[in-house]
Design a protein around this motif. Structure first.
Motif, PDB file in Angstrom:
ATOM      1  N   VAL A  46      -5.434   1.579   1.929  1.00  0.00           N
ATOM      2  CA  VAL A  46      -4.330   1.145   1.063  1.00  0.00           C
ATOM      3  C   VAL A  46      -4.418  -0.350   0.810  1.00  0.00           C
ATOM      4  O   VAL A  46      -4.285  -0.828  -0.325  1.00  0.00           O
ATOM      5  CB  VAL A  46      -2.970   1.526   1.686  1.00  0.00           C
ATOM      6  CG1 VAL A  46      -1.824   0.846   0.957  1.00  0.00           C
ATOM      7  CG2 VAL A  46      -2.793   3.038   1.673  1.00  0.00           C
ATOM      8  N   ILE A  47      -4.653  -1.119   1.868  1.00  0.00           N
ATOM      9  CA  ILE A  47      -4.746  -2.575   1.729  1.00  0.00           C
ATOM     10  C   ILE A  47      -5.960  -2.957   0.889  1.00  0.00           C
ATOM     11  O   ILE A  47      -5.901  -3.897   0.085  1.00  0.00           O
ATOM     12  CB  ILE A  47      -4.786  -3.235   3.122  1.00  0.00           C
ATOM     13  CG1 ILE A  47      -3.409  -3.101   3.768  1.00  0.00           C
ATOM     14  CG2 ILE A  47      -5.213  -4.697   3.053  1.00  0.00           C
ATOM     15  CD1 ILE A  47      -3.340  -3.551   5.209  1.00  0.00           C
ATOM     16  N   ASN A  48      -7.045  -2.219   1.041  1.00  0.00           N
ATOM     17  CA  ASN A  48      -8.259  -2.507   0.269  1.00  0.00           C
ATOM     18  C   ASN A  48      -8.027  -2.299  -1.225  1.00  0.00           C
ATOM     19  O   ASN A  48      -8.589  -3.020  -2.058  1.00  0.00           O
ATOM     20  CB  ASN A  48      -9.408  -1.630   0.768  1.00  0.00           C
ATOM     21  CG  ASN A  48     -10.752  -2.094   0.246  1.00  0.00           C
ATOM     22  OD1 ASN A  48     -10.953  -3.274  -0.001  1.00  0.00           O
ATOM     23  ND2 ASN A  48     -11.665  -1.144   0.104  1.00  0.00           N
ATOM     24  N   LYS A  49      -7.192  -1.351  -1.573  1.00  0.00           N
ATOM     25  CA  LYS A  49      -6.918  -1.080  -2.980  1.00  0.00           C
ATOM     26  C   LYS A  49      -6.004  -2.140  -3.591  1.00  0.00           C
ATOM     27  O   LYS A  49      -6.006  -2.347  -4.798  1.00  0.00           O
ATOM     28  CB  LYS A  49      -6.263   0.303  -3.137  1.00  0.00           C
ATOM     29  CG  LYS A  49      -7.209   1.449  -2.847  1.00  0.00           C
ATOM     30  CD  LYS A  49      -6.491   2.784  -2.961  1.00  0.00           C
ATOM     31  CE  LYS A  49      -7.411   3.911  -2.544  1.00  0.00           C
ATOM     32  NZ  LYS A  49      -6.737   5.190  -2.500  1.00  0.00           N
ATOM     33  N   SER A  50      -5.208  -2.802  -2.757  1.00  0.00           N
ATOM     34  CA  SER A  50      -4.268  -3.795  -3.271  1.00  0.00           C
ATOM     35  C   SER A  50      -4.295  -5.026  -2.372  1.00  0.00           C
ATOM     36  O   SER A  50      -3.659  -5.037  -1.312  1.00  0.00           O
ATOM     37  CB  SER A  50      -2.856  -3.196  -3.315  1.00  0.00           C
ATOM     38  OG  SER A  50      -1.932  -4.179  -3.667  1.00  0.00           O
ATOM     39  N   PRO A  51      -4.996  -6.086  -2.783  1.00  0.00           N
ATOM     40  CA  PRO A  51      -5.072  -7.292  -1.956  1.00  0.00           C
ATOM     41  C   PRO A  51      -3.693  -7.899  -1.683  1.00  0.00           C
ATOM     42  O   PRO A  51      -3.488  -8.521  -0.642  1.00  0.00           O
ATOM     43  CB  PRO A  51      -5.929  -8.248  -2.784  1.00  0.00           C
ATOM     44  CG  PRO A  51      -6.713  -7.368  -3.707  1.00  0.00           C
ATOM     45  CD  PRO A  51      -5.844  -6.174  -3.963  1.00  0.00           C
ATOM     46  N   ALA A  52      -2.757  -7.732  -2.580  1.00  0.00           N
ATOM     47  CA  ALA A  52      -1.415  -8.269  -2.357  1.00  0.00           C
ATOM     48  C   ALA A  52      -0.739  -7.576  -1.172  1.00  0.00           C
ATOM     49  O   ALA A  52       0.115  -8.173  -0.506  1.00  0.00           O
ATOM     50  CB  ALA A  52      -0.569  -8.096  -3.616  1.00  0.00           C
ATOM     51  N   LYS A  65      -7.219   7.199  12.668  1.00  0.00           N
ATOM     52  CA  LYS A  65      -7.050   7.755  11.312  1.00  0.00           C
ATOM     53  C   LYS A  65      -5.965   7.001  10.556  1.00  0.00           C
ATOM     54  O   LYS A  65      -6.126   6.691   9.370  1.00  0.00           O
ATOM     55  CB  LYS A  65      -6.687   9.246  11.394  1.00  0.00           C
ATOM     56  CG  LYS A  65      -7.847  10.142  11.776  1.00  0.00           C
ATOM     57  CD  LYS A  65      -7.399  11.601  11.865  1.00  0.00           C
ATOM     58  CE  LYS A  65      -8.539  12.507  12.275  1.00  0.00           C
ATOM     59  NZ  LYS A  65      -8.093  13.898  12.418  1.00  0.00           N
ATOM     60  N   ALA A  66      -4.860   6.681  11.246  1.00  0.00           N
ATOM     61  CA  ALA A  66      -3.778   5.937  10.603  1.00  0.00           C
ATOM     62  C   ALA A  66      -4.238   4.542  10.210  1.00  0.00           C
ATOM     63  O   ALA A  66      -3.915   4.049   9.120  1.00  0.00           O
ATOM     64  CB  ALA A  66      -2.570   5.862  11.534  1.00  0.00           C
ATOM     65  N   LEU A  67      -5.020   3.895  11.069  1.00  0.00           N
ATOM     66  CA  LEU A  67      -5.540   2.553  10.741  1.00  0.00           C
ATOM     67  C   LEU A  67      -6.491   2.606   9.550  1.00  0.00           C
ATOM     68  O   LEU A  67      -6.472   1.716   8.692  1.00  0.00           O
ATOM     69  CB  LEU A  67      -6.254   1.951  11.953  1.00  0.00           C
ATOM     70  CG  LEU A  67      -5.351   1.433  13.056  1.00  0.00           C
ATOM     71  CD1 LEU A  67      -6.170   1.013  14.276  1.00  0.00           C
ATOM     72  CD2 LEU A  67      -4.507   0.256  12.568  1.00  0.00           C
ATOM     73  N   LYS A  68      -7.313   3.643   9.487  1.00  0.00           N
ATOM     74  CA  LYS A  68      -8.231   3.768   8.350  1.00  0.00           C
ATOM     75  C   LYS A  68      -7.450   3.965   7.053  1.00  0.00           C
ATOM     76  O   LYS A  68      -7.773   3.360   6.029  1.00  0.00           O
ATOM     77  CB  LYS A  68      -9.189   4.924   8.542  1.00  0.00           C
ATOM     78  CG  LYS A  68     -10.126   5.032   7.323  1.00  0.00           C
ATOM     79  CD  LYS A  68     -11.179   6.025   7.465  1.00  0.00           C
ATOM     80  CE  LYS A  68     -12.108   6.122   6.288  1.00  0.00           C
ATOM     81  NZ  LYS A  68     -11.700   5.714   5.006  1.00  0.00           N
ATOM     82  N   GLU A  69      -6.420   4.807   7.092  1.00  0.00           N
ATOM     83  CA  GLU A  69      -5.588   5.011   5.902  1.00  0.00           C
ATOM     84  C   GLU A  69      -4.921   3.703   5.478  1.00  0.00           C
ATOM     85  O   GLU A  69      -4.871   3.378   4.288  1.00  0.00           O
ATOM     86  CB  GLU A  69      -4.535   6.091   6.165  1.00  0.00           C
ATOM     87  CG  GLU A  69      -5.108   7.494   6.276  1.00  0.00           C
ATOM     88  CD  GLU A  69      -4.060   8.522   6.685  1.00  0.00           C
ATOM     89  OE1 GLU A  69      -2.859   8.198   6.672  1.00  0.00           O
ATOM     90  OE2 GLU A  69      -4.465   9.651   7.012  1.00  0.00           O
ATOM     91  N   ALA A  70      -4.433   2.947   6.461  1.00  0.00           N
ATOM     92  CA  ALA A  70      -3.801   1.656   6.141  1.00  0.00           C
ATOM     93  C   ALA A  70      -4.822   0.696   5.548  1.00  0.00           C
ATOM     94  O   ALA A  70      -4.529  -0.018   4.583  1.00  0.00           O
ATOM     95  CB  ALA A  70      -3.176   1.063   7.404  1.00  0.00           C
ATOM     96  N   ALA A  71      -6.020   0.678   6.101  1.00  0.00           N
ATOM     97  CA  ALA A  71      -7.073  -0.196   5.569  1.00  0.00           C
ATOM     98  C   ALA A  71      -7.436   0.195   4.149  1.00  0.00           C
ATOM     99  O   ALA A  71      -7.670  -0.677   3.290  1.00  0.00           O
ATOM    100  CB  ALA A  71      -8.304  -0.137   6.471  1.00  0.00           C
TER     101      ALA A  71
END
Length: 195
Positions: free
Chosen positions: A153-159, A145-151
């Motif tokens: 967040v990263i997906n929303k901001s490529p930077a 679940k934590a990895l999905k949340e991190a993914a």
């Protein structure tokens, strides 16, 4: 001589020999106890029973077998004090006419068959293993679940991905490694291969 030792009013004790008992749930256990009594009426102890100590001992054996035969193994293991108190009251009322006062009864040892001990140990180990697997699975679920949340967040901001990449490189460099491998995105390699 028997009368004089019995009439002193001192507490007398004896061991109830180990009794093999079949419990209510069909488990054979071996149980022993100790009984403490004294003669409160010497005349009754001589006139009403042939040998007060042997008679009390035999009665204690049958009482122990009868009481524990109506109980399950779990009850016997959990309620030793209650068994002792109940047995003391039963013996005291049964020996009252013999001039005997049963002061105390202690269940000393409850021995289980070796095969049952092994089976119980195997069951307990299996239970611990199952619990450990459940805990590990819950940990994996929380990590995913934590990895999905991190993914997300990263997906929303490529930077954010680039910043995470730089943080990882900084952490590797801080460990004083002599070699650092830079991962190169496949898209960059594809751009060079078309030329």
């Amino acid at each position: 001589a028997e009368v004089s030792t019995q009439s002193t009013g001192r507490t007398i004790s004896f061991d109830v020999p180990p009794q093999e008992i079949l419990t209510k749930d069909s488990v054979t256990v071996t149980v022993d106890a100790v009984v403490y009594f004294r003669i409160k009426d010497a005349v009754s102890s001589v006139c009403n029973v042939d040998n007060v100590k042997i008679a009390t001992k035999l009665l204690a054996q049958t009482t122990l077998r009868n009481m524990l035969g109506t109980m399950s193994l779990a009850e016997i293991l959990a309620e030793r004090e209650e068994i002792s108190n109940s047995m003391q009251q039963t013996l005291d009322s049964a020996t009252h006419s013999w001039g005997v006062l049963v002061e105390r009864v202690e269940v000393k040892d409850v021995r289980l068959p070796v095969t049952l001990q092994r089976a119980m140990a195997a069951e307990a180990e299996a239970h611990r293993d199952a619990k450990a697997k459940v805990i590990a699975a819950e940990g994996e679920l929380n990590a995913s679940k934590a990895l999905k949340e991190a993914a997300d967040v990263i997906n929303k901001s490529p930077a954010a991905l680039q910043l995470r990449y730089l943080q990882t490189l900084a952490a590797i460099a801080a460990e004083r490694n002599s070699t650092i491998i830079f991962p190169v995105p496949i898209e960059m390699l594809n751009a060079f291969s078309h030329k």
